[in-house]
Design a protein around this motif. Structure first.
Motif, PDB file in Angstrom:
ATOM      1  N   MET A  76      37.825  65.550  47.170  1.00 32.00           N
ATOM      2  CA  MET A  76      39.130  64.928  47.221  1.00 32.00           C
ATOM      3  C   MET A  76      39.538  64.708  48.671  1.00 32.00           C
ATOM      4  O   MET A  76      39.121  65.438  49.563  1.00 32.00           O
ATOM      5  N   VAL A  77      40.382  63.710  48.843  1.00 31.22           N
ATOM      6  CA  VAL A  77      40.856  63.338  50.167  1.00 31.22           C
ATOM      7  C   VAL A  77      42.384  63.365  50.130  1.00 31.22           C
ATOM      8  O   VAL A  77      42.995  62.648  49.335  1.00 31.22           O
ATOM      9  N   LYS A  78      42.986  64.177  50.980  1.00 34.31           N
ATOM     10  CA  LYS A  78      44.446  64.280  51.015  1.00 34.31           C
ATOM     11  C   LYS A  78      45.036  63.107  51.799  1.00 34.31           C
ATOM     12  O   LYS A  78      44.616  62.811  52.917  1.00 34.31           O
ATOM     13  N   LEU A 111      48.903  50.403  48.907  1.00 31.30           N
ATOM     14  CA  LEU A 111      50.174  51.030  48.545  1.00 31.30           C
ATOM     15  C   LEU A 111      51.070  51.153  49.771  1.00 31.30           C
ATOM     16  O   LEU A 111      52.271  50.852  49.711  1.00 31.30           O
ATOM     17  N   ALA A 112      50.506  51.576  50.893  1.00 31.39           N
ATOM     18  CA  ALA A 112      51.287  51.730  52.121  1.00 31.39           C
ATOM     19  C   ALA A 112      51.880  50.394  52.560  1.00 31.39           C
ATOM     20  O   ALA A 112      53.037  50.328  52.988  1.00 31.39           O
ATOM     21  N   GLU A 113      51.109  49.324  52.439  1.00 33.80           N
ATOM     22  CA  GLU A 113      51.632  47.996  52.793  1.00 33.80           C
ATOM     23  C   GLU A 113      52.747  47.596  51.830  1.00 33.80           C
ATOM     24  O   GLU A 113      53.758  47.026  52.242  1.00 33.80           O
ATOM     25  N   TRP A 114      52.575  47.889  50.554  1.00 28.92           N
ATOM     26  CA  TRP A 114      53.635  47.600  49.583  1.00 28.92           C
ATOM     27  C   TRP A 114      54.908  48.369  49.954  1.00 28.92           C
ATOM     28  O   TRP A 114      56.009  47.813  49.919  1.00 28.92           O
ATOM     29  N   VAL A 115      54.778  49.647  50.311  1.00 29.08           N
ATOM     30  CA  VAL A 115      55.937  50.461  50.725  1.00 29.08           C
ATOM     31  C   VAL A 115      56.610  49.823  51.929  1.00 29.08           C
ATOM     32  O   VAL A 115      57.840  49.704  51.984  1.00 29.08           O
ATOM     33  N   ARG A 116      55.827  49.398  52.911  1.00 27.38           N
ATOM     34  CA  ARG A 116      56.412  48.802  54.112  1.00 27.38           C
ATOM     35  C   ARG A 116      57.263  47.580  53.765  1.00 27.38           C
ATOM     36  O   ARG A 116      58.394  47.448  54.233  1.00 27.38           O
ATOM     37  N   VAL A 117      56.757  46.742  52.881  1.00 29.02           N
ATOM     38  CA  VAL A 117      57.483  45.527  52.503  1.00 29.02           C
ATOM     39  C   VAL A 117      58.658  45.855  51.583  1.00 29.02           C
ATOM     40  O   VAL A 117      59.794  45.431  51.820  1.00 29.02           O
ATOM     41  N   ARG A 118      58.409  46.617  50.522  1.00 24.95           N
ATOM     42  CA  ARG A 118      59.438  46.901  49.505  1.00 24.95           C
ATOM     43  C   ARG A 118      60.603  47.690  50.081  1.00 24.95           C
ATOM     44  O   ARG A 118      61.753  47.475  49.709  1.00 24.95           O
ATOM     45  N   PHE A 119      60.325  48.584  51.027  1.00 21.67           N
ATOM     46  CA  PHE A 119      61.367  49.409  51.619  1.00 21.67           C
ATOM     47  C   PHE A 119      61.814  48.868  52.981  1.00 21.67           C
ATOM     48  O   PHE A 119      62.417  49.585  53.768  1.00 21.67           O
ATOM     49  N   ARG A 120      61.511  47.605  53.229  1.00 22.26           N
ATOM     50  CA  ARG A 120      61.998  46.859  54.394  1.00 22.26           C
ATOM     51  C   ARG A 120      61.802  47.623  55.712  1.00 22.26           C
ATOM     52  O   ARG A 120      62.736  47.819  56.481  1.00 22.26           O
ATOM     53  N   GLN A 121      60.563  47.987  55.966  1.00 17.78           N
ATOM     54  CA  GLN A 121      60.231  48.746  57.169  1.00 17.78           C
ATOM     55  C   GLN A 121      59.382  47.917  58.124  1.00 17.78           C
ATOM     56  O   GLN A 121      58.570  47.106  57.695  1.00 17.78           O
ATOM     57  N   GLU A 122      59.569  48.139  59.426  1.00 16.16           N
ATOM     58  CA  GLU A 122      58.705  47.517  60.428  1.00 16.16           C
ATOM     59  C   GLU A 122      57.323  48.152  60.392  1.00 16.16           C
ATOM     60  O   GLU A 122      56.324  47.502  60.673  1.00 16.16           O
ATOM     61  N   ALA A 123      57.317  49.456  60.048  1.00 19.52           N
ATOM     62  CA  ALA A 123      56.065  50.210  60.028  1.00 19.52           C
ATOM     63  C   ALA A 123      56.219  51.371  59.062  1.00 19.52           C
ATOM     64  O   ALA A 123      57.333  51.739  58.689  1.00 19.52           O
ATOM     65  N   VAL A 124      55.093  51.949  58.664  1.00 17.40           N
ATOM     66  CA  VAL A 124      55.110  53.101  57.764  1.00 17.40           C
ATOM     67  C   VAL A 124      54.095  54.125  58.271  1.00 17.40           C
ATOM     68  O   VAL A 124      53.015  53.771  58.740  1.00 17.40           O
ATOM     69  N   TYR A 125      54.486  55.406  58.204  1.00 19.37           N
ATOM     70  CA  TYR A 125      53.638  56.498  58.663  1.00 19.37           C
ATOM     71  C   TYR A 125      52.790  57.000  57.501  1.00 19.37           C
ATOM     72  O   TYR A 125      53.314  57.272  56.423  1.00 19.37           O
ATOM     73  N   ILE A 126      51.487  57.112  57.752  1.00 20.89           N
ATOM     74  CA  ILE A 126      50.571  57.665  56.758  1.00 20.89           C
ATOM     75  C   ILE A 126      49.649  58.673  57.440  1.00 20.89           C
ATOM     76  O   ILE A 126      49.513  58.670  58.669  1.00 20.89           O
ATOM     77  N   GLU A 127      49.031  59.502  56.633  1.00 19.43           N
ATOM     78  CA  GLU A 127      47.929  60.353  57.074  1.00 19.43           C
ATOM     79  C   GLU A 127      46.864  60.311  55.993  1.00 19.43           C
ATOM     80  O   GLU A 127      47.184  60.362  54.810  1.00 19.43           O
ATOM     81  N   ILE A 128      45.615  60.235  56.427  1.00 18.04           N
ATOM     82  CA  ILE A 128      44.486  60.327  55.506  1.00 18.04           C
ATOM     83  C   ILE A 128      43.541  61.365  56.075  1.00 18.04           C
ATOM     84  O   ILE A 128      43.071  61.223  57.216  1.00 18.04           O
ATOM     85  N   ASN A 146      63.110  60.992  55.495  1.00 11.26           N
ATOM     86  CA  ASN A 146      62.035  60.404  54.699  1.00 11.26           C
ATOM     87  C   ASN A 146      61.686  61.336  53.556  1.00 11.26           C
ATOM     88  O   ASN A 146      61.807  62.555  53.685  1.00 11.26           O
ATOM     89  N   ARG A 147      61.233  60.734  52.466  1.00  8.22           N
ATOM     90  CA  ARG A 147      60.591  61.519  51.416  1.00  8.22           C
ATOM     91  C   ARG A 147      59.103  61.508  51.710  1.00  8.22           C
ATOM     92  O   ARG A 147      58.533  60.470  52.028  1.00  8.22           O
ATOM     93  N   GLN A 148      58.515  62.677  51.635  1.00  7.61           N
ATOM     94  CA  GLN A 148      57.082  62.826  51.900  1.00  7.61           C
ATOM     95  C   GLN A 148      56.350  62.900  50.571  1.00  7.61           C
ATOM     96  O   GLN A 148      56.647  63.759  49.744  1.00  7.61           O
ATOM     97  N   PHE A 149      55.406  61.989  50.378  1.00  6.83           N
ATOM     98  CA  PHE A 149      54.592  61.990  49.174  1.00  6.83           C
ATOM     99  C   PHE A 149      53.160  62.338  49.541  1.00  6.83           C
ATOM    100  O   PHE A 149      52.604  61.779  50.492  1.00  6.83           O
ATOM    101  N   ILE A 150      52.576  63.254  48.780  1.00  4.49           N
ATOM    102  CA  ILE A 150      51.217  63.725  49.018  1.00  4.49           C
ATOM    103  C   ILE A 150      50.377  63.357  47.804  1.00  4.49           C
ATOM    104  O   ILE A 150      50.768  63.625  46.659  1.00  4.49           O
ATOM    105  N   ILE A 151      49.231  62.739  48.082  1.00  6.07           N
ATOM    106  CA  ILE A 151      48.349  62.278  47.021  1.00  6.07           C
ATOM    107  C   ILE A 151      46.954  62.831  47.286  1.00  6.07           C
ATOM    108  O   ILE A 151      46.492  62.833  48.426  1.00  6.07           O
ATOM    109  N   ALA A 152      46.289  63.282  46.247  1.00  3.85           N
ATOM    110  CA  ALA A 152      44.890  63.701  46.357  1.00  3.85           C
ATOM    111  C   ALA A 152      44.031  62.550  45.845  1.00  3.85           C
ATOM    112  O   ALA A 152      43.933  62.330  44.632  1.00  3.85           O
ATOM    113  N   LEU A 153      43.470  61.787  46.765  1.00  2.00           N
ATOM    114  CA  LEU A 153      42.594  60.692  46.375  1.00  2.00           C
ATOM    115  C   LEU A 153      41.301  61.279  45.816  1.00  2.00           C
ATOM    116  O   LEU A 153      40.770  62.248  46.354  1.00  2.00           O
TER     117      LEU A 153
END
Length: 102
Positions: A1-3, A76-93, A57-64
């Motif tokens: 799994m990948v967090k 999904l991250a790109e969808w979040v950026r657009v849907r939540f009207r953000q210039e950028a979105v923070y992710i970690e993989i 921010n709400r932090q969401f954790i997913i186990a890929l």
């Protein structure tokens, strides 16, 4: 799994909370990975063009299931950026952070 982790602001840059429908749609999209953990609220600040923004921010954790799921997570991250009207979105993989800008 990948967090994988994504931070989603609870308000837009004008201080307006996002509508419940946006959160419901996000939760449905997160379920494509089999489940998620809502890590709760985290606070932070960032600067853009000389203006400092403070937000929660709400932090969401997913186990890929596999590294093969990373492209879907990036979609999904790109969808979040657009849907939540953000210039950028923070992710970690797998512990590697990135800020995805539009």
């Amino acid at each position: 799994m990948v967090k994988a982790t994504i931070l989603v602001p609870v308000k837009d840059n004008d201080g307006r909370p996002f509508e419940w429908e946006a959160w419901q749609e996000l939760q449905q999209r997160l379920l494509q990975f089999g489940g998620y953990t809502d890590g709760g609220l985290v606070a932070g600040a960032w600067e853009s063009e000389g203006r400092v923004y403070q937000d929660e921010n709400r932090q969401f954790i997913i186990a890929l299931s596999s590294w093969r799921d990373v492209p879907r997570f990036l979609d999904l991250a790109e969808w979040v950026r657009v849907r939540f009207r953000q210039e950028a979105v923070y992710i970690e993989i797998a512990g590697i952070p990135e800020i995805l800008a539009g």
